[in-house]
Design a protein around this motif. Structure first.
Motif, short mmCIF file in Angstrom:
data_model
loop_
_atom_site.label_atom_id
_atom_site.label_comp_id
_atom_site.label_asym_id
_atom_site.label_seq_id
_atom_site.Cartn_x
_atom_site.Cartn_y
_atom_site.Cartn_z
N HIS A 183 -49.65 12.84 92.95
CA HIS A 183 -48.91 13.83 92.17
C HIS A 183 -47.46 13.90 92.65
CE1 HIS A 183 -51.79 15.86 89.49
NE2 HIS A 183 -52.71 15.59 90.42
N ASP A 184 -46.53 13.98 91.71
CA ASP A 184 -45.12 14.09 92.07
C ASP A 184 -44.71 15.54 92.32
OD1 ASP A 184 -44.82 11.35 91.71
OD2 ASP A 184 -44.43 11.59 89.55
N SER A 185 -45.58 16.47 91.91
CA SER A 185 -45.29 17.89 92.09
C SER A 185 -46.61 18.61 92.37
CB SER A 185 -44.60 18.46 90.85
OG SER A 185 -45.38 18.21 89.69
N ALA A 244 -63.31 19.23 96.91
CA ALA A 244 -61.93 18.85 96.59
C ALA A 244 -61.07 20.10 96.52
CB ALA A 244 -61.88 18.09 95.27
N GLN A 245 -59.85 19.99 97.06
CA GLN A 245 -58.90 21.08 96.99
C GLN A 245 -57.59 20.57 96.40
OE1 GLN A 245 -55.90 21.70 99.51
NE2 GLN A 245 -56.36 23.78 100.21
N ALA A 246 -57.09 21.27 95.37
CA ALA A 246 -55.79 20.95 94.77
C ALA A 246 -54.73 21.77 95.49
CB ALA A 246 -55.80 21.27 93.28
N SER A 247 -53.73 21.08 96.03
CA SER A 247 -52.75 21.73 96.90
C SER A 247 -51.39 21.87 96.23
CB SER A 247 -52.61 20.93 98.20
OG SER A 247 -51.53 21.40 98.97
N GLY A 248 -50.67 22.90 96.66
CA GLY A 248 -49.30 23.09 96.19
C GLY A 248 -48.37 21.99 96.62
N SER A 249 -48.78 21.19 97.59
CA SER A 249 -47.96 20.05 98.04
C SER A 249 -48.12 18.85 97.12
CB SER A 249 -48.37 19.65 99.45
OG SER A 249 -49.70 19.17 99.48
N GLY A 250 -49.09 18.92 96.19
CA GLY A 250 -49.37 17.78 95.31
C GLY A 250 -50.48 16.90 95.82
N VAL A 251 -50.97 17.16 97.02
CA VAL A 251 -52.05 16.36 97.60
C VAL A 251 -53.40 16.91 97.14
CG1 VAL A 251 -53.14 15.61 99.76
CG2 VAL A 251 -50.64 15.81 99.62
N GLY A 305 -51.45 18.78 87.10
CA GLY A 305 -50.27 19.15 87.88
C GLY A 305 -49.27 19.99 87.13
N SER A 306 -48.27 20.44 87.88
CA SER A 306 -47.23 21.30 87.30
C SER A 306 -46.28 20.54 86.38
CB SER A 306 -46.43 21.98 88.43
OG SER A 306 -45.81 21.00 89.26
#
Length: 367
Positions: A338-340, A314-321, A358-359
């Motif tokens: 994620h919304d952010s 699993a990868q947590a992305s800056g795009s929220g995906v 998330g942020s």
């Protein structure tokens, strides 16, 4: 590889009057002298044995990583289940307790929280850091927690009482990551100051500083059941270290941008790393060679984690995906919810649930 050598310096007594030292002692003086020598010898033994020893006969428990692989297939069809609003500022880390159905989250609001599952109720809130929290890690027993912070410290906490039991100070800039040795006697940390440090929990001191990276060291992790450390740096390299000597054994190059995170599979045969432009790489740890590079950019990859079988990354992305990579087929599955920005992601031990932070200060659960 030798663990190290002990060096003994000869003692030299210096006194203003050598005649007094050579004069015969009376019974009282002799008794005091012998008592003092006994106390000093006891103190020396205590000081010499206070430092922890790195274990030499560690064997991994195969049940830690084979149970899911043998029982059920890899899972990719996660759906957003619930949202826990836990922090007022971005969530920087989410980890699973080694034995219980609880999470610990860290946030940029300087707090860490123990969260019960499945309801997401806060069981305890920990505070004591004076700046944002970057990372946390459980003691192998699950009874203690290590946290790292922008205040340049690493703190250890007793989870049964929730209080801070030890603070390690020594880094000159923010500490990005921390990891606990599987024996429980050592904690390692990585910092913006370009170094990593190995801390002895029993002697309460820094045993070794790791020099070699030329930019911020953004992640650090102990190889499972081993004295080997993995670091990922903004200098675009991964490094493998022997924690006993502090020596860099090997560096891995291939990323073109700052490495944000790196981790091992549960069995330790593979490394995954992600960088600031969304490229995720897999490395063969035994051969120390690259296996594959996957560009999921341009948004940064903030964290990577394997499931317990080692088949799903699993990868947590800056795009929220949240990206899920099937290591057998090479397919990439996307979790949208994620919304952010998504900062952190972790699987439950049985792989049935996924948790991401998330942020916006929330933790999302997927099942």
């Amino acid at each position: 590889m030798e663990i190290g050598h002990n060096y003994h310096a000869s003692a030299t007594r210096v006194g203003p009057n050598s005649e007094k030292e050579n004069a015969p002692e009376g019974p009282t003086q002799k008794g005091l002298h012998e008592a003092r020598e006994k106390i000093q010898s006891k103190t020396k033994v205590k000081d010499n044995t206070k430092d922890s020893e790195f274990p030499t006969d560690m064997q991994p428990n195969p049940n830690l990583y084979l149970h899911k692989e043998n029982i059920c297939p890899a899972k990719f069809d996660y759906k957003l289940n619930s949202i826990f609003r836990l922090h007022e500022l971005p969530v920087s880390c989410v980890i699973m307790h080694p034995h219980k159905d609880i999470l610990v989250t860290c946030g940029e609001d300087r707090l860490w929280k123990v969260v019960g599952l499945p309801k997401g109720n806060v069981l305890h809130t920990g505070f004591g850091h004076t700046d944002w929290l970057s990372n946390c890690c459980f003691h192998p027993s699950g009874n203690k927690l290590a946290t790292s912070s922008g205040d340049t410290t690493v703190k250890l906490w007793d989870l049964s009482k929730g209080n801070c039991i030890l603070t390690f100070e020594g880094h000159s800039h923010a500490v990005w990551s921390c990891t606990w040795h599987s024996c429980g006697d050592f904690v390692a940390s990585s910092s913006l100051d370009t170094t990593s440090k190995i801390w002895d929990v029993n002697s309460e001191r820094c045993r070794c500083t790791l020099y070699g990276h030329t930019d911020s060291v953004n992640s650090i992790e102990f190889f499972p059941c081993s004295n080997t450390l993995l670091t990922g740096s903004a200098d675009k390299s991964l490094s493998i270290w022997d924690a006993r000597t502090g020596n860099c054994e090997q560096s891995l190059y291939g990323h073109m941008h700052s490495i944000n995170d790196a981790t091992f599979t549960p069995r330790g045969h593979m490394i995954a790393s992600c960088d600031a432009c969304g490229v995720t790489k897999l490395w063969d740890f035994r051969k120390l060679l690259p296996i594959v590079s996957i560009d999921i950019g341009p948004s940064p990859g903030n964290e990577v984690n394997f499931d317990s079988s080692g088949r799903v990354l699993a990868q947590a992305s800056g795009s929220g995906v949240i990206h899920l990579l099937d290591l057998k087929s090479g397919q990439i599955h996307k979790l949208m919810g994620h919304d952010s920005e998504a900062h952190t992601v972790v699987f439950s031990h049985d792989g049935e649930y996924l948790f991401s932070g998330g942020s916006d200060g929330t933790v999302r659960t997927w099942s």
